[in-house]
Design a protein around this motif. Structure first.
Motif, PDB file in Angstrom:
ATOM      1  N   THR A  87       0.702  -1.507   0.220  1.00 19.65           N
ATOM      2  CA  THR A  87      -0.013   0.249   0.252  1.00 19.65           C
ATOM      3  C   THR A  87       1.350   1.124   0.166  1.00 19.65           C
ATOM      4  N   GLN A  88       2.199   1.055   0.638  1.00 22.72           N
ATOM      5  CA  GLN A  88       3.064   2.611   0.640  1.00 22.72           C
ATOM      6  C   GLN A  88       4.469   1.898   0.439  1.00 22.72           C
ATOM      7  N   ALA A  89       5.496   2.959   0.119  1.00 25.62           N
ATOM      8  CA  ALA A  89       6.380   2.479  -0.209  1.00 25.62           C
ATOM      9  C   ALA A  89       7.246   3.386  -0.165  1.00 25.62           C
ATOM     10  N   THR A  90       8.914   3.532   0.087  1.00 25.79           N
ATOM     11  CA  THR A  90       9.562   4.093  -0.033  1.00 25.79           C
ATOM     12  C   THR A  90       9.780   4.038  -1.298  1.00 25.79           C
ATOM     13  N   LEU A  91      10.156   5.258  -2.490  1.00 25.71           N
ATOM     14  CA  LEU A  91      10.931   4.791  -3.912  1.00 25.71           C
ATOM     15  C   LEU A  91      11.931   5.680  -4.239  1.00 25.71           C
ATOM     16  N   VAL A  92      13.262   4.926  -4.641  1.00 23.40           N
ATOM     17  CA  VAL A  92      14.682   5.399  -4.230  1.00 23.40           C
ATOM     18  C   VAL A  92      14.761   5.458  -6.417  1.00 23.40           C
ATOM     19  N   GLY A  93      14.685   6.130  -7.064  1.00 25.70           N
ATOM     20  CA  GLY A  93      14.922   6.539  -8.111  1.00 25.70           C
ATOM     21  C   GLY A  93      16.605   6.499  -8.359  1.00 25.70           C
ATOM     22  N   CYS A  94      17.411   5.991  -9.645  1.00 24.69           N
ATOM     23  CA  CYS A  94      17.816   6.823 -10.557  1.00 24.69           C
ATOM     24  C   CYS A  94      18.214   7.663 -11.617  1.00 24.69           C
ATOM     25  N   SER A  95      18.664   8.779 -11.321  1.00 22.86           N
ATOM     26  CA  SER A  95      19.034   9.767 -13.072  1.00 22.86           C
ATOM     27  C   SER A  95      17.170   9.784 -13.569  1.00 22.86           C
ATOM     28  N   SER A  96      17.094   9.613 -14.842  1.00 28.60           N
ATOM     29  CA  SER A  96      15.920   9.504 -15.229  1.00 28.60           C
ATOM     30  C   SER A  96      14.602   8.453 -14.505  1.00 28.60           C
ATOM     31  N   GLY A  97      15.549   7.405 -13.451  1.00 33.66           N
ATOM     32  CA  GLY A  97      14.300   6.724 -12.722  1.00 33.66           C
ATOM     33  C   GLY A  97      13.581   7.636 -11.756  1.00 33.66           C
ATOM     34  N   SER A  98      14.717   8.707 -11.529  1.00 37.88           N
ATOM     35  CA  SER A  98      13.912   9.357 -10.693  1.00 37.88           C
ATOM     36  C   SER A  98      13.015  10.803 -11.129  1.00 37.88           C
ATOM     37  N   VAL A  99      13.085  10.692 -12.303  1.00 38.66           N
ATOM     38  CA  VAL A  99      11.846  11.539 -13.037  1.00 38.66           C
ATOM     39  C   VAL A  99      10.899  10.765 -12.716  1.00 38.66           C
ATOM     40  N   LEU A 100      10.709   9.325 -13.031  1.00 42.30           N
ATOM     41  CA  LEU A 100       9.372   8.262 -13.133  1.00 42.30           C
ATOM     42  C   LEU A 100       8.913   8.171 -11.752  1.00 42.30           C
ATOM     43  N   ALA A 101      10.012   8.750 -10.529  1.00 41.66           N
ATOM     44  CA  ALA A 101       9.506   8.573  -9.321  1.00 41.66           C
ATOM     45  C   ALA A 101       8.806   9.897  -8.510  1.00 41.66           C
ATOM     46  N   GLN A 102       9.192  11.003  -9.480  1.00 42.85           N
ATOM     47  CA  GLN A 102       8.632  11.878  -9.062  1.00 42.85           C
ATOM     48  C   GLN A 102       7.448  12.384  -9.643  1.00 42.85           C
ATOM     49  N   THR A 103       6.820  11.803 -10.364  1.00 39.47           N
ATOM     50  CA  THR A 103       5.300  11.666 -11.369  1.00 39.47           C
ATOM     51  C   THR A 103       4.887  11.075 -10.872  1.00 39.47           C
ATOM     52  N   PHE A 104       5.284   9.325 -10.231  1.00 38.42           N
ATOM     53  CA  PHE A 104       4.292   8.850  -9.894  1.00 38.42           C
ATOM     54  C   PHE A 104       3.869   9.695  -8.215  1.00 38.42           C
ATOM     55  N   ALA A 106       4.051  12.118  -7.497  1.00 35.79           N
ATOM     56  CA  ALA A 106       2.899  13.138  -7.940  1.00 35.79           C
ATOM     57  C   ALA A 106       1.331  13.005  -8.284  1.00 35.79           C
ATOM     58  N   LEU A 107       1.593  11.598  -8.422  1.00 32.04           N
ATOM     59  CA  LEU A 107      -0.170  11.003  -8.785  1.00 32.04           C
ATOM     60  C   LEU A 107      -0.521  10.078  -7.808  1.00 32.04           C
ATOM     61  N   ALA A 198       5.692  20.410  -4.936  1.00 33.97           N
ATOM     62  CA  ALA A 198       6.258  21.700  -3.786  1.00 33.97           C
ATOM     63  C   ALA A 198       4.896  21.567  -2.765  1.00 33.97           C
ATOM     64  N   ARG A 199       4.180  21.004  -3.011  1.00 32.04           N
ATOM     65  CA  ARG A 199       2.892  20.549  -1.853  1.00 32.04           C
ATOM     66  C   ARG A 199       2.995  19.185  -1.421  1.00 32.04           C
ATOM     67  N   LEU A 200       3.912  17.928  -2.537  1.00 30.64           N
ATOM     68  CA  LEU A 200       3.276  16.806  -2.015  1.00 30.64           C
ATOM     69  C   LEU A 200       3.660  16.866  -0.205  1.00 30.64           C
ATOM     70  N   PRO A 201       3.997  15.881   1.021  1.00 29.88           N
ATOM     71  CA  PRO A 201       3.879  15.253   1.823  1.00 29.88           C
ATOM     72  C   PRO A 201       5.180  14.991   2.216  1.00 29.88           C
ATOM     73  N   MET A 202       5.554  14.015   1.465  1.00 34.11           N
ATOM     74  CA  MET A 202       6.538  13.186   2.003  1.00 34.11           C
ATOM     75  C   MET A 202       7.787  14.052   2.004  1.00 34.11           C
ATOM     76  N   PRO A 203       9.053  13.352   3.243  1.00 33.40           N
ATOM     77  CA  PRO A 203      10.162  13.659   2.995  1.00 33.40           C
ATOM     78  C   PRO A 203      10.679  13.052   1.418  1.00 33.40           C
ATOM     79  N   VAL A 204      11.787  13.655   1.124  1.00 29.94           N
ATOM     80  CA  VAL A 204      12.573  13.942   0.084  1.00 29.94           C
ATOM     81  C   VAL A 204      13.861  13.923   0.037  1.00 29.94           C
ATOM     82  N   LEU A 205      14.794  12.959  -0.371  1.00 32.55           N
ATOM     83  CA  LEU A 205      16.540  12.978  -0.151  1.00 32.55           C
ATOM     84  C   LEU A 205      16.970  13.176  -1.753  1.00 32.55           C
ATOM     85  N   CYS A 206      17.532  13.751  -0.999  1.00 31.32           N
ATOM     86  CA  CYS A 206      18.343  14.174  -2.651  1.00 31.32           C
ATOM     87  C   CYS A 206      19.612  14.013  -2.325  1.00 31.32           C
ATOM     88  N   VAL A 207      20.359  13.142  -3.707  1.00 27.89           N
ATOM     89  CA  VAL A 207      21.792  12.909  -3.310  1.00 27.89           C
ATOM     90  C   VAL A 207      22.405  13.004  -4.839  1.00 27.89           C
TER      91      VAL A 207
END
Length: 271
Positions: A87-104, A106-107, A198-207
């Motif tokens: 039902t809920q997970a941490t998403l870790v995306g690399c490079s373009s995978g992070s574009v998908l992670a951000q899009t997901f 947001a949806l 900017a309205r997403l509620p989850m914590p975000v780590l950028c590396v």
């Protein structure tokens, strides 16, 4: 091979360990193999899910039109999580995978406990190109059809200090899918980022790795796009940072998730 039917295609996926779920999403021209050190480390502490996105690795064909690829891959991921009863997970995306992670995210913000972006960039960050640059970009796609051996020397020189990275990237070169990779590239170039980051509620780590100046700048930009964001730079690393310095990255990710109370101390240490 573990495969599952989702959204009209077949996805290759692997599950390792048990506990709090963490999903790793690979980038362009790669597959689930990009996270081998993370699977080994986190499978002792959590339920780790790695997959090949539609059009990559051992998954089904990228049989959708450009303009709908990212949306379709997000639907694939959503259905995969549903079928795995996550039902809920941490998403870790690399490079373009992070574009998908951000899009997901947001949806489906309710499906994400934390978002981790590694060597990320932002859809649309390349800016508008003139006609000549578009032609040059299209010509560069021909290199996708060149045999893997054509790239091995430059790859070896680039990653001479990080031999395990060379080994994994070399393996990925021999399993590329050129036509589908070009379609994916076209999608990434045309995309714009979701308006509600900017309205997403989850914590975000950028590396990012300290030796990738462009990625560091992109991560600094991320700090202005998200509400709850942490920015981190790993020394002596470049793309892919999580492979160049896996121990430093794994510890940083673990500490982040523990600080956010996503992992309990006992669980995190496999106790």
């Amino acid at each position: 091979m573990p495969q599952i039917q989702v959204n009209g295609t077949t996805l290759y996926y692997e599950i390792h360990g048990s506990g709090t779920p963490i999903v790793f999403i690979h980038g362009h021209l790669s597959s689930h193999h990009m996270f081998e050190p993370q699977v080994e480390y986190f499978s002792k502490r959590a339920k780790v899910i790695v997959l090949d996105l539609r059009g990559y690795g051992n998954s089904g064909k990228l049989d959708v039109e450009v303009g709908h690829i990212m949306e379709t891959q997000c639907s694939d991921l959503c259905e995969l999580l549903n079928k795995l009863h996550i039902t809920q997970a941490t998403l870790v995306g690399c490079s373009s995978g992070s574009v998908l992670a951000q899009t997901f995210a947001a949806l489906h913000p309710d499906r994400i406990s934390a978002l981790v972006l590694v060597d990320s960039y932002f859809a649309g960050c390349f800016g508008k190109k003139n006609h000549l640059l578009n032609i040059c970009e299209a010509c560069s796609w021909l290199s996708y059809y060149l045999p893997a051996e054509f790239f091995l020397r430059s790859l070896r020189v680039t990653y001479n200090r990080w031999r395990p990275v060379y080994s994994i990237l070399r393996k990925e070169l021999y399993h590329k899918r050129p036509t589908e990779s070009i379609k994916q590239r076209m999608e990434l170039l045309r995309m714009e980022m979701p308006a509600n980051l900017a309205r997403l509620p989850m914590p975000v780590l950028c590396v990012a790795g300290s030796q990738s100046e462009w990625f560091v700048k992109q991560m600094q930009r991320a700090a202005t796009l998200f509400r709850h964001v942490q920015l981190a730079t790993i020394e002596d690393a470049m793309y892919p940072t999580h492979l160049c310095q896996p121990h430093a990255f794994n510890r940083m990710l673990l500490n982040f998730l523990m600080d956010q109370h996503i992992y309990r101390t006992r669980e995190a240490y496999g106790g």
